[in-house]
Motif scaffolding. Structure first.
Motif, PDB file in Angstrom:
ATOM      1  N   ALA A   1      -8.448  -1.028  25.221  1.00 35.22           N
ATOM      2  CA  ALA A   1      -7.712   0.060  24.058  1.00 35.22           C
ATOM      3  C   ALA A   1      -6.963   0.602  25.618  1.00 35.22           C
ATOM      4  CB  ALA A   1      -8.691   1.240  23.694  1.00 35.22           C
TER       5      ALA A   1
ATOM      6  N   ALA B   1     -12.420  -5.707  20.030  1.00 30.79           N
ATOM      7  CA  ALA B   1     -12.695  -4.648  19.716  1.00 30.79           C
ATOM      8  C   ALA B   1     -13.828  -3.956  18.082  1.00 30.79           C
ATOM      9  CB  ALA B   1     -11.522  -4.814  18.577  1.00 30.79           C
TER      10      ALA B   1
ATOM     11  N   GLU C   1      -2.681  -3.399  16.434  1.00 29.79           N
ATOM     12  CA  GLU C   1      -2.490  -2.612  17.274  1.00 29.79           C
ATOM     13  C   GLU C   1      -1.521  -2.893  18.587  1.00 29.79           C
ATOM     14  OE1 GLU C   1      -5.372  -0.945  17.700  1.00 29.79           O
ATOM     15  OE2 GLU C   1      -5.721  -1.926  15.927  1.00 29.79           O
TER      16      GLU C   1
END
Length: 314
Positions: free
Chosen positions: A174, A197, A215
């Protein structure tokens, strides 16, 4: 328009074999060679030689003969190696088997690459002066994040998520994705990152692209002989591959990434899909030439060779 590449550099030891051996199997090689490798250095060579862009390489080698040879080879390609430091660890090594059909199996000993977990002031200055910053994941995540933090506001951060294990880790993944302007993965890496994820769905390719594209600002998925898919927001673009007769696929993806980054220098912090598609087409042409030659850095074509192929195809 300068490309700063922050990443790994290895001495490749390549054995030519009839096929990739199975577990516990011993095969006799038909030859062995040594040459420059490491995803970071490969991509820096591609940006400079095939992409035609002034390139800076930031990484680490050991105080040994391999390190000396790799330094000399990068400098011979006109790459600025003032950010290439000498570490107490030995120079990284990649042990590679290449089969007669061009496939490969690779074991990497990180060595000095594992020490690139921060950037010194002079290295950060080199990154800050660049028009595009390119990194991979053969160095510690902390080093990659340091490169992203040091870039200028105008410069896109291009991450080739290879190997994908670090980006597939929750938390670390992330943090990395939050810094990325253009993410480059192959299909295996795409699915690996999604699983990391928490997405265990067996997506069709289009759905997997959509999931990861949500993302990052821009996503490039390389598909080998099927070309590449580019996703920017809701827009999608297919870039076809060029015909090739593979001899050695080692470093072909690195050639693509280096040229892509070189062609994105000056495109702004968030390149538009047309600019990425144009850069990917040039990268695909360079990769098609590279797979027809043995070696990693040795196989990278010149910008003139790439332009000739583009002219023939056009």
């Amino acid at each position: 328009m300068t490309v700063a590449v922050v990443g790994s550099v290895n001495m490749d030891v390549v054995a030519r074999v009839p096929r990739i051996p199975g577990p516990g199997e011993t095969l006799m090689a038909t030859g062995v060679s040594r040459g420059g490798g490491g995803k970071g250095a490969n991509q820096a060579v591609a940006a400079a030689r095939a992409g035609g862009a002034p390139s800076v390489f930031i990484g680490a080698v050991g105080a040994d003969a391999d390190g000396d040879a790799l330094r000399a080879a990068l400098a011979a390609d006109g790459i600025d190696i003032s950010g290439l430091v000498t570490a107490s660890a030995p120079t990284g090594v990649a042990l590679i088997s290449v089969s007669d059909d061009g496939e490969n199996a690779i074991v990497v000993v990180a060595g000095a690459n594992a020490t690139v977990d921060r950037l010194a002031d002079d290295q950060r200055a080199l990154v800050a002066a660049a028009d595009v910053v390119l990194a991979q994941l053969e160095i510690p995540v902390a080093g990659v994040l340091a490169a992203a933090a040091a870039r200028a506001e105008r410069a896109p951060f291009v991450l080739n998520a290879a190997p994908s294990s670090a980006l597939a880790e929750r938390g670390a993944g992330a943090r990395l994705l939050a810094e990325v302007d253009v993410l480059v993965v192959n299909e295996h890496e795409l699915r690996d990152i999604l699983r990391g994820a928490g997405d265990d769905t067996e997506h069709e390719l289009d759905a997997a692209v959509d999931a990861l594209a949500a993302e990052v600002p821009a996503l490039v998925v390389t598909l080998g002989a099927a070309g590449a898919v580019i996703a920017v927001g809701p827009e999608r673009r297919q870039v076809p591959a060029f015909p090739a007769s593979p001899v050695d696929t080692v470093g072909a993806g690195d050639t693509f990434c280096g040229v892509l980054a070189a062609r994105l220098s000056g495109a702004g912090r968030r390149p538009q899909i047309d600019a990425i598609a144009d850069a990917a087409r040039v990268g695909a042409a360079a990769a098609a030439i590279a797979v027809a030659r043995p070696g990693a850095q040795d196989a990278v074509p010149t910008a003139r060779e790439v332009d000739a192929l583009l002219g023939i195809i056009a």
